[in-house]
Design an enzyme around this catalytic site. Structure first.
Site, short mmCIF file in Angstrom:
data_model
loop_
_atom_site.label_atom_id
_atom_site.label_comp_id
_atom_site.label_asym_id
_atom_site.label_seq_id
_atom_site.Cartn_x
_atom_site.Cartn_y
_atom_site.Cartn_z
N ARG A 17 0.82 -1.21 0.00
CA ARG A 17 0.00 0.00 0.00
C ARG A 17 0.86 1.27 0.00
NH1 ARG A 17 -1.87 0.69 4.99
NH2 ARG A 17 -2.66 -1.44 5.02
N TYR A 70 -15.82 19.91 -12.83
CA TYR A 70 -16.24 18.56 -13.23
C TYR A 70 -17.39 18.12 -12.31
CZ TYR A 70 -15.31 13.51 -14.06
OH TYR A 70 -15.39 12.19 -14.39
N ASP A 142 -7.47 21.40 -10.88
CA ASP A 142 -7.69 20.20 -11.70
C ASP A 142 -7.12 20.53 -13.07
OD1 ASP A 142 -8.63 18.23 -13.41
OD2 ASP A 142 -10.54 18.01 -12.37
N LYS A 167 -7.02 10.19 -18.45
CA LYS A 167 -7.20 10.86 -19.74
C LYS A 167 -5.90 10.83 -20.54
CE LYS A 167 -11.35 11.60 -18.23
NZ LYS A 167 -11.74 12.73 -17.42
C1 LIG Z 1 -12.38 12.69 -16.16
C2 LIG Z 1 -12.09 13.84 -15.29
C3 LIG Z 1 -11.91 13.67 -13.93
C4 LIG Z 1 -12.11 12.35 -13.23
O1 LIG Z 1 -11.24 11.35 -13.64
P1 LIG Z 1 -11.67 9.81 -13.41
O2 LIG Z 1 -10.38 9.09 -13.57
O3 LIG Z 1 -12.68 9.49 -14.47
O4 LIG Z 1 -12.24 9.69 -12.04
C5 LIG Z 1 -11.61 14.78 -13.17
N1 LIG Z 1 -11.49 15.99 -13.72
C6 LIG Z 1 -11.65 16.20 -15.04
C7 LIG Z 1 -11.51 17.56 -15.59
C8 LIG Z 1 -11.97 15.13 -15.87
O5 LIG Z 1 -12.17 15.35 -17.17
#
Ligand SMILES: *Cc1c(COP(=O)(O)O)cnc(C)c1O
Length: 352
Positions: A17, A70, A142, A167
């Site tokens: 972990r 988001y 973010d 992403k």
């Molecule tokens: C997709 C996304 C997230 C979340 O990511 P996950 O891996 O799907 O939980 C957070 N912020 C933005 C801007 C995103 O496009």
């Protein structure tokens, strides 16, 4: 106590972990890319957002959250942080230095996301950071849209920089992963508190993220080039009211984008002048290359119709009449994508 926690999840092999050499290698690669002191790994981007907020907020604290966040980030504030006694005020993404008027004595964190999800507003990060520093408030970003390559969060004074590595970093839509990077001052607290929450990822996912990093630069350049080609074609379409692409003057905060970012990618939206649900359904159903899906950043193109933007915002009002379409432009030949969209507009017009 201090001694016992010193090495937890800090690149010392002890227990799965706390990380293995594979995790440490990914963390180091992210550190080298984004310039922060440390990087915590999470099972998805949403977990990274939750982990970062939970590491620094406590009962009685106040959070300033961007209105274009988001959607799951908003849900976290309304449904989990609220329950813990943390209050949230949503703010207009176009607020710069005026964000100061929303600061309360207990404001602990300003959370930013730029460009915003779906509607793509680019924020004046330097102005927000300057205000936050004066009030000793932590700025979180973010930074998923930009990846570590297109916006230098550290140089712009962001304290905690979050990536949905799901992403562009992973880049092949086959792993879910999140990262949160912190400055020297905040890293020990982020690391320890995220460790206490039990967040960890598999070494295989860490390996695939490292493999993604090796092609991130060339992929981003191609996403940018393809998307600009498709966006320019869309700008000439009679049906399109305006583009929500940070590199176009029609996008809110375009000037901040030009000033602060080093390029764009494959994700943008456009607003139609008009269009019923039936017409937009006809448009997005039946595309050959565009798939329907939320999780962008992979090699393939995606299309989504959104009639409900008005329901995603509370501090601002969505004024557009027509529906919004979000595209992710992948690595296919852009002329194939344009032909696909041309046929989509034909279906749209035959229903309208
Ligand atoms: C997709 C996304 C997230 C979340 O990511 P996950 O891996 O799907 O939980 C957070 N912020 C933005 C801007 C995103 O496009």
């Amino acid at each position: 106590m201090q001694h016992a926690t010193l090495n937890r999840a800090n690149k010392v092999m002890f227990y799965g972990r706390r990380g293995t050499d594979t995790h440490f290698a990914l963390q180091q690669a992210i550190n080298e890319l984004d310039g922060y002191a440390g990087c915590a790994l999470y099972p998805c981007g949403t977990a990274a957002i939750a982990g970062a907020l939970l590491a620094f907020l406590e009962a009685g604290d106040h959070l300033l959250m961007v209105d274009s966040a988001y959607e799951p980030t908003r849900d976290l504030c309304d449904k989990l942080l609220a329950k813990m006694g943390v209050t949230t005020t949503y703010y207009d993404p176009m607020l710069g230095a005026d964000i100061e008027t929303l600061i309360q004595p207990n404001t602990k964190v300003i959370f930013t996301e730029s460009p915003g999800s779906v509607t793509m507003e680019v924020q004046d990060l330097p102005a927000i950071v300057a205000v936050a520093k004066q009030h000793d408030i932590i700025v979180m970003l973010d930074n998923t849209w930009a990846s570590p390559l297109l916006f230098d969060a550290k140089a712009h004074g962001v304290d905690i920089c979050i990536q949905a590595a799901t992403k562009y970093i992973v880049g092949h839509s086959d792993v879910m992963l999140g990262t949160a990077s912190a400055t020297e001052a905040l890293w020990p607290q982020l690391r320890e508190q995220s460790y206490l929450l039990g967040y960890c990822i598999s070494p295989d996912d860490a390996y695939l993220a490292m493999r993604g990093l090796r092609t991130l630069g060339v992929r981003m350049r191609q996403h940018q080039q393809n998307a600009l080609e498709v966006a320019n074609w869309l700008a000439s379409r009679e049906e399109v009211d305006h583009l929500r692409h940070p590199a176009f003057a029609s996008n809110p905060g375009h000037g901040f984008f030009e000033r602060d970012f080093s390029g764009s990618n494959g994700l943008f939206s456009f607003v139609l002048k008009r269009g019923s649900k039936a017409a937009t359904n006809a448009m997005v159903n039946g595309t050959k290359h565009f798939k329907m899906g939320y999780s962008w950043g992979g090699f393939e193109s995606l299309i989504l119709a959104n009639h409900g933007v008005v329901n995603l915002r509370t501090a601002t009002q969505w004024q557009q009449q027509g529906p919004l379409i979000r595209l992710h432009i992948g690595l296919e030949d852009p002329s194939d994508l344009i032909a696909d969209l041309e046929a989509a507009f034909d279906r749209f017009n035959s229903v309208s």
